[in-house]
Write an enzyme that holds these catalytic residues in place. Structure first.
Site, PDB file in Angstrom:
ATOM      1  N   HIS A 162     -36.719 -54.324 -76.943  1.00 55.98           N
ATOM      2  CA  HIS A 162     -36.398 -53.116 -75.801  1.00 55.98           C
ATOM      3  C   HIS A 162     -38.041 -53.349 -75.102  1.00 55.98           C
ATOM      4  O   HIS A 162     -38.004 -53.210 -73.869  1.00 55.98           O
ATOM      5  CB  HIS A 162     -36.248 -51.872 -76.271  1.00 55.98           C
ATOM      6  CG  HIS A 162     -35.296 -51.690 -77.045  1.00 55.98           C
ATOM      7  ND1 HIS A 162     -34.771 -51.446 -78.474  1.00 55.98           N
ATOM      8  CD2 HIS A 162     -34.110 -51.524 -76.401  1.00 55.98           C
ATOM      9  CE1 HIS A 162     -33.637 -51.482 -78.570  1.00 55.98           C
ATOM     10  NE2 HIS A 162     -33.080 -51.373 -77.458  1.00 55.98           N
ATOM     11  N   ASP A 195     -27.129 -59.210 -75.113  1.00 58.32           N
ATOM     12  CA  ASP A 195     -25.642 -58.699 -74.881  1.00 58.32           C
ATOM     13  C   ASP A 195     -25.401 -59.259 -73.788  1.00 58.32           C
ATOM     14  O   ASP A 195     -25.414 -58.862 -72.302  1.00 58.32           O
ATOM     15  CB  ASP A 195     -25.833 -57.232 -74.700  1.00 58.32           C
ATOM     16  CG  ASP A 195     -26.159 -56.506 -75.906  1.00 58.32           C
ATOM     17  OD1 ASP A 195     -25.626 -56.811 -77.010  1.00 58.32           O
ATOM     18  OD2 ASP A 195     -27.026 -55.670 -75.886  1.00 58.32           O
ATOM     19  N   MET A 207     -33.396 -59.467 -82.542  1.00 56.28           N
ATOM     20  CA  MET A 207     -33.609 -58.116 -82.782  1.00 56.28           C
ATOM     21  C   MET A 207     -32.502 -57.281 -82.475  1.00 56.28           C
ATOM     22  O   MET A 207     -31.874 -57.580 -81.134  1.00 56.28           O
ATOM     23  CB  MET A 207     -34.902 -57.925 -82.284  1.00 56.28           C
ATOM     24  CG  MET A 207     -36.443 -58.216 -83.021  1.00 56.28           C
ATOM     25  SD  MET A 207     -37.682 -57.764 -82.271  1.00 56.28           S
ATOM     26  CE  MET A 207     -38.712 -58.737 -82.944  1.00 56.28           C
TER      27      MET A 207
HETATM   28  O1  PAF Z   1     -27.336 -52.097 -74.370  1.00 56.97           O
HETATM   29  C1  PAF Z   1     -27.240 -51.133 -74.244  1.00 56.97           C
HETATM   30  O2  PAF Z   1     -28.126 -50.531 -75.107  1.00 56.97           O
HETATM   31  C2  PAF Z   1     -26.520 -49.931 -73.581  1.00 56.97           C
HETATM   32  O3  PAF Z   1     -24.977 -50.595 -73.715  1.00 56.97           O
HETATM   33  C3  PAF Z   1     -26.685 -49.698 -72.470  1.00 56.97           C
HETATM   34  C4  PAF Z   1     -26.762 -50.655 -71.290  1.00 56.97           C
HETATM   35  C5  PAF Z   1     -28.064 -48.741 -72.700  1.00 56.97           C
HETATM   36  C6  PAF Z   1     -25.690 -48.640 -71.848  1.00 56.97           C
HETATM   37  O4  PAF Z   1     -25.516 -47.446 -72.783  1.00 56.97           O
END
Ligand code: PAF
Length: 281
Positions: A33, A151, A185
């Site tokens: 993140h 993702d 991660m």
């Molecule tokens: O990837 C994520 O953490 C979630 O799918 C997101 C993009 C924040 C939407 O809730």
């Protein structure tokens, strides 16, 4: 760092904020993140400056009835410390009741991309993602937003949605960040037992091997067999899906004819891990 705990507070902050890049998250933050935050900052710097907003919202609409919504890790104080250190300017931390109001009837569905692959394993998941991301875009009104390549289907679907609905947000894709032993991660890694954590490194090994075997004309069935053999050598791994698709639109292919996305979904204990790699012949 400013903290906005409601939609009204976020809108008020945004009014005078100038150029904004958004990092949508569900919290339980890790280095992956923080790499999204850094990418958002880089993009803003390239545009002459601006502010980074991270949203933290565990979105119930993207969890199925039997999924792990209650078990999803929540660690707000630690997340805020990490974001402060990473130089984030503001955090949007809405309540569930702020985002999902009673009587709502409108949803965003990316019809084809939302129904394939993980969309088949998790019915309704991508409708929940597309709808919440649209709402976050409308509330925060960013010029850009960063999403991880881990993702990959989510990233592809959001790019499609933004193009289809003329949403004026530049999507910034960010490569997967890995542990030193190759494990991608993920907030879910915290829930792996030590044995499953060790076993899960098989995913990166299988992806590396497959990526090295990708050539023009390689049959996808051969790649899939190779990946299955490597992952199956790890008895703790319960393979849910192995897919090799066109990297641009995730359409099915029989042989490699251009960049491919290799997508894995594998359970270890009760934790479903996903990993991916794009490969160029
Ligand atoms: O990837 C994520 O953490 C979630 O799918 C997101 C993009 C924040 C939407 O809730």
């Amino acid at each position: 760092m400013d903290i906005c705990r409601s939609t009204d507070a976020m809108r008020a902050w945004r009014r005078d904020a100038g150029r904004v890049a958004l990092v949508p998250t569900m919290g339980a933050l890790h280095q992956g993140h923080l790499t999204l935050v850094a990418r958002a900052r880089d993009w803003l710097d390239g545009q002459g400056g601006g502010r980074v907003v991270t949203s933290i919202f565990v979105n119930p609409a993207q969890f199925g009835p039997t999924e792990d919504l209650d078990k999803y890790p929540r660690q707000e104080a630690q997340d805020l410390d990490l974001l402060r250190d990473a130089g984030c300017d503001a955090v949007f931390l809405p309540q569930v009741s702020d985002i999902w109001r009673p009587g709502a009837q409108t949803h965003v569905q990316v019809s084809q991309l939302g129904g394939i692959l993980m969309g088949r394993l998790r019915p309704g998941h991508f409708r929940g993602v597309a709808t919440v991301v649209t709402k976050l875009f409308n509330i925060v009104q960013p010029q850009a937003a960063a999403f991880g390549e881990k993702d990959y289907q989510q990233l592809t679907l959001i790019r499609r949605m933004v193009a289809d609905l003329d949403i004026p947000v530049t999507i910034l894709p960010v490569p997967t960040v890995r542990e030193p032993d190759g494990l991608a991660m993920s907030s879910r890694n915290q829930r792996l037992t030590p044995d499953d954590r060790a076993a899960a490194t098989v995913l990166a090994r299988a992806l590396d091997h497959a990526a090295a075997s990708v050539n023009m004309g390689t049959p996808v069935s051969l790649l899939r067999r190779q990946i299955r053999a490597i992952i199956s050598s790890e008895p703790r791994a319960d393979i849910r899906s192995i897919d090799i698709r066109n990297a641009d639109d995730l359409s099915r292919i029989a042989v490699v004819g251009g960049p491919v996305a290799i997508l894995l979904a594998v359970r270890f204990g009760d934790v479903l891990l996903i990993d991916q790699r794009t490969a160029h012949p």
